[in-house]
Motif scaffolding. Sequence first.
Motif, PDB file in Angstrom:
ATOM      1  N   SER A  53     -57.079  29.194  -3.604  1.00 23.49           N
ATOM      2  CA  SER A  53     -56.081  28.738  -2.644  1.00 23.49           C
ATOM      3  C   SER A  53     -56.686  27.616  -1.820  1.00 23.49           C
ATOM      4  CB  SER A  53     -55.630  29.882  -1.732  1.00 23.49           C
ATOM      5  OG  SER A  53     -56.728  30.401  -1.004  1.00 23.49           O
ATOM      6  N   GLY A  63     -55.602  24.236  -1.823  1.00 25.58           N
ATOM      7  CA  GLY A  63     -55.381  22.860  -2.263  1.00 25.58           C
ATOM      8  C   GLY A  63     -54.224  22.223  -1.514  1.00 25.58           C
ATOM      9  N   GLY A  64     -54.043  20.922  -1.746  1.00 22.19           N
ATOM     10  CA  GLY A  64     -52.950  20.229  -1.096  1.00 22.19           C
ATOM     11  C   GLY A  64     -53.117  18.733  -1.164  1.00 22.19           C
ATOM     12  N   LEU A  65     -52.319  18.059  -0.353  1.00 20.52           N
ATOM     13  CA  LEU A  65     -52.335  16.603  -0.275  1.00 20.52           C
ATOM     14  C   LEU A  65     -53.038  16.182   1.009  1.00 20.52           C
ATOM     15  CD1 LEU A  65     -51.351  13.759  -1.180  1.00 20.52           C
ATOM     16  CD2 LEU A  65     -49.218  14.253   0.066  1.00 20.52           C
ATOM     17  N   VAL A  66     -53.972  15.255   0.877  1.00 20.86           N
ATOM     18  CA  VAL A  66     -54.727  14.791   2.039  1.00 20.86           C
ATOM     19  C   VAL A  66     -54.982  13.296   1.885  1.00 20.86           C
ATOM     20  CG1 VAL A  66     -56.966  15.330   0.993  1.00 20.86           C
ATOM     21  CG2 VAL A  66     -56.744  15.292   3.494  1.00 20.86           C
ATOM     22  N   LEU A  99     -60.565  19.262   3.082  1.00 22.57           N
ATOM     23  CA  LEU A  99     -59.871  20.466   2.638  1.00 22.57           C
ATOM     24  C   LEU A  99     -60.906  21.549   2.406  1.00 22.57           C
ATOM     25  CD1 LEU A  99     -57.285  19.229  -0.053  1.00 22.57           C
ATOM     26  CD2 LEU A  99     -56.732  20.250   2.170  1.00 22.57           C
ATOM     27  N   THR A 127     -59.171  13.503  -6.728  1.00 27.73           N
ATOM     28  CA  THR A 127     -57.895  14.099  -7.120  1.00 27.73           C
ATOM     29  C   THR A 127     -58.025  14.793  -8.466  1.00 27.73           C
ATOM     30  OG1 THR A 127     -56.578  12.488  -5.886  1.00 27.73           O
ATOM     31  CG2 THR A 127     -55.505  13.590  -7.742  1.00 27.73           C
ATOM     32  N   THR A 158     -56.112  25.056  -8.485  1.00 33.81           N
ATOM     33  CA  THR A 158     -55.354  24.607  -7.322  1.00 33.81           C
ATOM     34  C   THR A 158     -55.433  23.080  -7.273  1.00 33.81           C
ATOM     35  OG1 THR A 158     -55.038  24.886  -4.930  1.00 33.81           O
ATOM     36  CG2 THR A 158     -57.315  24.836  -5.708  1.00 33.81           C
ATOM     37  N   GLN A 159     -54.291  22.453  -7.023  1.00 34.03           N
ATOM     38  CA  GLN A 159     -54.205  20.994  -7.057  1.00 34.03           C
ATOM     39  C   GLN A 159     -54.726  20.404  -5.755  1.00 34.03           C
ATOM     40  OE1 GLN A 159     -52.942  18.804  -9.606  1.00 34.03           O
ATOM     41  NE2 GLN A 159     -53.871  17.269  -8.258  1.00 34.03           N
ATOM     42  N   VAL A 160     -55.580  19.397  -5.897  1.00 27.81           N
ATOM     43  CA  VAL A 160     -56.040  18.595  -4.767  1.00 27.81           C
ATOM     44  C   VAL A 160     -55.649  17.150  -5.046  1.00 27.81           C
ATOM     45  CG1 VAL A 160     -58.054  17.701  -3.536  1.00 27.81           C
ATOM     46  CG2 VAL A 160     -57.944  20.123  -4.169  1.00 27.81           C
ATOM     47  N   THR A 161     -54.892  16.578  -4.138  1.00 24.93           N
ATOM     48  CA  THR A 161     -54.458  15.195  -4.280  1.00 24.93           C
ATOM     49  C   THR A 161     -54.895  14.407  -3.055  1.00 24.93           C
ATOM     50  OG1 THR A 161     -52.527  15.884  -5.575  1.00 24.93           O
ATOM     51  CG2 THR A 161     -52.505  13.656  -4.659  1.00 24.93           C
TER      52      THR A 161
END
Length: 123
Positions: free
Chosen positions: A7, A9-12, A18, A90, A117-120
């Motif tokens: 858990s 991840g997200g957009l930054v 993060l 990313t 988990t996606q990290v962008t």
Amino acid sequence: QVQLVESGGGLVQAGGSLRLSCAASGGTVTNYAMGWFRQAPGKEREFVVRINWGGDTAYADSVKGRFTISRDNAKNTVYLQMNNLNPEDTAVYYCAAGSRFQPLRSRYEAHYWGQGTQVTVSS
């Protein structure tokens, strides 16, 4: 059977931070080498960082000085603190567990994987 759930991840924006979490069940994190790998679109899954059963850490050159792996034994959870992120970071980040007798520097050494988990990171 070890189960890993990531858990965090997200957009930054570039330069931001993060923290990813990997909660383990069915096994104790101190009995395994625990690590993070990442996979960007069109690329192979690559090693990012690992912590072995004794607490020794190893980092990919691309993240040294920016990423930090840690482990909370009481919570049976491994964390990845990522600072000064850039767009090249990313990817989908995967938590992995491998034998305590192997270095877990290659994806082929991982026995268990989380779902990712996606990290962008935007520029």
